[in-house]
Scaffold this motif. Structure first.
Motif, PDB file in Angstrom:
ATOM      1  N   GLN A 111       0.846  -1.198   0.000  1.00 17.79           N
ATOM      2  CA  GLN A 111       0.000   0.000   0.000  1.00 17.79           C
ATOM      3  C   GLN A 111       0.886   1.255   0.000  1.00 17.79           C
ATOM      4  O   GLN A 111       2.097   1.160   0.181  1.00 17.79           O
ATOM      5  N   ALA A 112       0.250   2.419  -0.156  1.00 17.82           N
ATOM      6  CA  ALA A 112       1.049   3.630  -0.364  1.00 17.82           C
ATOM      7  C   ALA A 112       1.089   4.547   0.864  1.00 17.82           C
ATOM      8  O   ALA A 112       0.119   4.639   1.620  1.00 17.82           O
ATOM      9  N   ILE A 113       2.225   5.204   1.024  1.00 20.10           N
ATOM     10  CA  ILE A 113       2.420   6.228   2.058  1.00 20.10           C
ATOM     11  C   ILE A 113       2.888   7.500   1.346  1.00 20.10           C
ATOM     12  O   ILE A 113       3.770   7.442   0.484  1.00 20.10           O
ATOM     13  N   MET A 149      -0.254  17.093  -2.147  1.00 18.88           N
ATOM     14  CA  MET A 149      -0.292  15.866  -1.336  1.00 18.88           C
ATOM     15  C   MET A 149      -1.703  15.274  -1.335  1.00 18.88           C
ATOM     16  O   MET A 149      -1.881  14.064  -1.425  1.00 18.88           O
ATOM     17  N   LEU A 150      -2.700  16.154  -1.278  1.00 17.21           N
ATOM     18  CA  LEU A 150      -4.090  15.679  -1.361  1.00 17.21           C
ATOM     19  C   LEU A 150      -4.350  15.031  -2.721  1.00 17.21           C
ATOM     20  O   LEU A 150      -4.954  13.961  -2.814  1.00 17.21           O
ATOM     21  N   ALA A 151      -3.858  15.704  -3.755  1.00 13.73           N
ATOM     22  CA  ALA A 151      -4.083  15.206  -5.119  1.00 13.73           C
ATOM     23  C   ALA A 151      -3.362  13.886  -5.349  1.00 13.73           C
ATOM     24  O   ALA A 151      -3.733  13.112  -6.237  1.00 13.73           O
ATOM     25  N   ALA A 152      -2.354  13.605  -4.537  1.00 14.94           N
ATOM     26  CA  ALA A 152      -1.554  12.380  -4.731  1.00 14.94           C
ATOM     27  C   ALA A 152      -2.200  11.150  -4.091  1.00 14.94           C
ATOM     28  O   ALA A 152      -1.746  10.022  -4.317  1.00 14.94           O
ATOM     29  N   ILE A 153      -3.262  11.372  -3.309  1.00 15.15           N
ATOM     30  CA  ILE A 153      -3.892  10.238  -2.612  1.00 15.15           C
ATOM     31  C   ILE A 153      -4.489   9.259  -3.626  1.00 15.15           C
ATOM     32  O   ILE A 153      -5.214   9.659  -4.539  1.00 15.15           O
ATOM     33  N   THR A 154      -4.140   7.991  -3.465  1.00 16.07           N
ATOM     34  CA  THR A 154      -4.661   6.934  -4.347  1.00 16.07           C
ATOM     35  C   THR A 154      -5.581   6.025  -3.521  1.00 16.07           C
ATOM     36  O   THR A 154      -5.628   6.148  -2.294  1.00 16.07           O
ATOM     37  N   ASP A 155      -6.234   5.090  -4.190  1.00 12.39           N
ATOM     38  CA  ASP A 155      -7.124   4.163  -3.465  1.00 12.39           C
ATOM     39  C   ASP A 155      -6.379   3.372  -2.410  1.00 12.39           C
ATOM     40  O   ASP A 155      -6.946   2.993  -1.385  1.00 12.39           O
ATOM     41  N   ASP A 156      -5.106   3.098  -2.698  1.00 10.90           N
ATOM     42  CA  ASP A 156      -4.362   2.256  -1.762  1.00 10.90           C
ATOM     43  C   ASP A 156      -3.491   3.081  -0.796  1.00 10.90           C
ATOM     44  O   ASP A 156      -2.668   2.536  -0.087  1.00 10.90           O
ATOM     45  N   THR A 157      -3.694   4.395  -0.759  1.00  8.21           N
ATOM     46  CA  THR A 157      -2.948   5.211   0.206  1.00  8.21           C
ATOM     47  C   THR A 157      -3.544   5.004   1.593  1.00  8.21           C
ATOM     48  O   THR A 157      -4.766   5.071   1.768  1.00  8.21           O
ATOM     49  N   LEU A 159      -1.575   6.231   4.557  1.00  9.87           N
ATOM     50  CA  LEU A 159      -0.927   7.094   5.543  1.00  9.87           C
ATOM     51  C   LEU A 159      -0.277   8.286   4.852  1.00  9.87           C
ATOM     52  O   LEU A 159       0.289   8.150   3.760  1.00  9.87           O
ATOM     53  N   ILE A 160      -0.365   9.447   5.508  1.00  8.96           N
ATOM     54  CA  ILE A 160       0.362  10.641   5.054  1.00  8.96           C
ATOM     55  C   ILE A 160       1.179  11.144   6.238  1.00  8.96           C
ATOM     56  O   ILE A 160       0.651  11.315   7.341  1.00  8.96           O
ATOM     57  N   PHE A 161       2.470  11.356   6.021  1.00  8.89           N
ATOM     58  CA  PHE A 161       3.308  11.976   7.041  1.00  8.89           C
ATOM     59  C   PHE A 161       3.410  13.475   6.749  1.00  8.89           C
ATOM     60  O   PHE A 161       3.726  13.863   5.617  1.00  8.89           O
ATOM     61  N   VAL A 162       3.178  14.283   7.766  1.00  6.35           N
ATOM     62  CA  VAL A 162       3.376  15.728   7.625  1.00  6.35           C
ATOM     63  C   VAL A 162       4.226  16.188   8.806  1.00  6.35           C
ATOM     64  O   VAL A 162       3.884  15.903   9.956  1.00  6.35           O
ATOM     65  N   LEU A 182      -6.653  18.699   6.576  1.00  9.73           N
ATOM     66  CA  LEU A 182      -7.197  17.570   7.348  1.00  9.73           C
ATOM     67  C   LEU A 182      -8.668  17.342   7.015  1.00  9.73           C
ATOM     68  O   LEU A 182      -9.146  16.208   6.964  1.00  9.73           O
ATOM     69  N   ASP A 183      -9.369  18.434   6.763  1.00  7.58           N
ATOM     70  CA  ASP A 183     -10.783  18.349   6.398  1.00  7.58           C
ATOM     71  C   ASP A 183     -10.993  17.542   5.122  1.00  7.58           C
ATOM     72  O   ASP A 183     -12.026  16.900   4.959  1.00  7.58           O
ATOM     73  N   LYS A 184      -9.994  17.629   4.236  1.00  5.01           N
ATOM     74  CA  LYS A 184     -10.169  17.003   2.909  1.00  5.01           C
ATOM     75  C   LYS A 184      -9.582  15.599   2.812  1.00  5.01           C
ATOM     76  O   LYS A 184      -9.835  14.897   1.838  1.00  5.01           O
ATOM     77  N   VAL A 185      -8.785  15.191   3.786  1.00  4.06           N
ATOM     78  CA  VAL A 185      -8.184  13.851   3.708  1.00  4.06           C
ATOM     79  C   VAL A 185      -9.271  12.801   3.981  1.00  4.06           C
ATOM     80  O   VAL A 185      -9.964  12.886   4.991  1.00  4.06           O
ATOM     81  N   PRO A 186      -9.443  11.835   3.077  1.00  2.00           N
ATOM     82  CA  PRO A 186     -10.467  10.803   3.306  1.00  2.00           C
ATOM     83  C   PRO A 186     -10.191  10.043   4.614  1.00  2.00           C
ATOM     84  O   PRO A 186      -9.042   9.879   5.007  1.00  2.00           O
ATOM     85  N   ARG A 187     -11.263   9.583   5.249  1.00  2.00           N
ATOM     86  CA  ARG A 187     -11.134   8.989   6.581  1.00  2.00           C
ATOM     87  C   ARG A 187     -10.365   7.666   6.614  1.00  2.00           C
ATOM     88  O   ARG A 187      -9.946   7.226   7.671  1.00  2.00           O
ATOM     89  N   HIS A 188     -10.214   7.013   5.460  1.00  2.00           N
ATOM     90  CA  HIS A 188      -9.466   5.744   5.484  1.00  2.00           C
ATOM     91  C   HIS A 188      -7.949   5.986   5.397  1.00  2.00           C
ATOM     92  O   HIS A 188      -7.161   5.061   5.424  1.00  2.00           O
ATOM     93  N   VAL A 189      -7.559   7.264   5.290  1.00  2.00           N
ATOM     94  CA  VAL A 189      -6.125   7.595   5.225  1.00  2.00           C
ATOM     95  C   VAL A 189      -5.722   8.242   6.558  1.00  2.00           C
ATOM     96  O   VAL A 189      -6.274   9.280   6.934  1.00  2.00           O
TER      97      VAL A 189
END
Ligand SMILES: Cc1ncc(COP(=O)(O)O)c(C=O)c1O
Length: 370
Positions: A111-113, A149-157, A159-162, A182-189
């Motif tokens: 999966q992706a980070i 970073m938001l635009a880079a989110i894929t189905d298999d992402t 985790l995001i480190f900030v 944070l408002d825009k990051v999907p809840r599964h990430v």
């Protein structure tokens, strides 16, 4: 039949490069240890607070026993300080431990980070260590580009480190921008917001990330006692997140990952407001002095909100290592950052006034000759 041990993704890892220890530089360059200045690991130049030293001395008599695996007293102190229940807190052997555990807890192999170019080296290491896929988002002005970073989110992402402020660049993302992200990051990430340097922020830049933890079940805030609290050698960090996340971390955490002395010292340091204030004031003063000197020398630097500054010491890709070597010969240890893709730059930790002066003098001498 291959003769190599271990998974290929582990063999592909370039090991973490730590700041050179004083003793090693003394041996290598035939220097007196007492005259060496180390500004390479973003440590607190004041050293450990006396309050923590006293707490450790008292706790020493308990060392025949295992530490409190649940660190009841330290977690209670943190829970009171940050206004969250104890089960929202996970302790780490340094916050490095938290970052690693979080990656293992939230992400499966393959999966992706996501993390930013020029952000803290451990994000790449943690990603590679579990065989996950890194999505490295190009930096803007050496800092995080949150929209990209938001635009880079894929189905298999997963985790995001900030890092805020970020190491090694010192860049800072303002609270409202981070909140909108944070408002825009999907809840599964999951988002790991690494705030290792947060105690250095001036009042006008502070934001309430603990309040965000209450609002966003996918947010984990990571903090450390290694920087402003002055306990780098003891290795204590902590995560604040909702129980759904901390429960996962606790399954992977080694039961005794924070030792008895470290627990005692951390409680004392947490309550030592005077030490924190002195630390922040010394840092602000040192930052002004270093950046003044860089301006005078005509050196580009990245404005920093941490206890360090990234400075460009030349225009060719050998510059960082070349200047670093000359500084080492003069007993000044800073951090070359070629491993971050910044070979023209050095990262210097803000030290005591006399350490900053020693660094500036050595840098001036070096630039005049090389
Ligand atoms: C951004 C950032 N996060 C985390 C860490 C890890 O520090 P520690 O493991 O000492 O808490 C560091 C250390 O340099 C850092 O710069």
């Amino acid at each position: 039949m291959t003769t190599s041990f271990g998974p290929s993704y582990v063999r592909a890892i370039a090991p973490y490069i730590a700041g050179k220890p004083i003793s090693e530089v003394a041996r290598e360059f035939g220097l007196d240890e007492a005259k060496i200045v180390k500004l390479a690991s973003n440590e607190n130049p004041l050293g450990m607070p006396e309050s923590a030293q006293r707490a450790m001395a008292q706790a020493a008599s308990e060392l025949g026993r295992y530490p409190d695996a649940n660190a009841f007293e330290l977690k209670t102190a943190l829970s009171e300080r940050y206004g969250v229940p104890s089960d929202w807190i996970t302790l780490g052997n340094g916050s490095n431990d938290i970052l690693e555990i979080a990656a293992h807890a939230f992400v499966e192999k393959g999966q992706a980070i996501i993390y930013a170019q020029y952000s803290f080296a451990v994000y790449a290491l943690a990603t590679q260590g579990l065989g996950a896929r890194a999505i490295v988002v190009p930096a803007v002005k050496y800092g995080h580009d949150l929209d990209a970073m938001l635009a880079a989110i894929t189905d298999d992402t997963r985790l995001i480190f900030v890092a805020n402020p970020n190491n090694p660049t010192g860049t800072f993302i303002e609270g409202p921008k981070l909140e909108a992200f944070l408002d825009k990051v999907p809840r599964h990430v999951a988002v790991v917001l690494d705030e290792a340097y947060t105690e250095y922020l001036p009042a006008e830049k502070r934001y309430d990330s603990i309040e965000w933890v209450r609002r966003y079940p996918n947010l984990l805030v990571s903090r450390t006692f290694s920087k402003a609290f002055g306990l780098a050698g003891l290795r204590v960090g902590f995560a604040i997140a909702q129980p759904e996340l901390t429960d996962l971390l606790n399954r992977l955490r080694q039961p005794f990952n924070v030792n008895t002395l470290a627990q005692a010292a951390a409680i004392a340091a947490l309550n030592d407001q005077a030490f924190l204030e002195k630390t922040a004031a010394l840092n602000a003063q040192g930052y002004r002095r270093l950046t003044e000197a860089f301006d005078k020398l005509g050196l580009e630097y990245v404005p920093s909100d941490g206890n360090f500054v990234l400075v460009r010491v030349g225009n060719d890709d050998a510059a960082g290592n070349r200047v670093n070597l000359e500084l080492l010969k003069q007993g000044v240890i800073v951090r070359p950052v070629g491993n971050y893709g910044l070979p023209q730059w050095l990262r210097v930790t803000i030290g005591l006034p006399q350490e900053n002066e020693a660094f500036i003098a050595a840098l001036e001498k070096t630039l005049a000759t090389v």
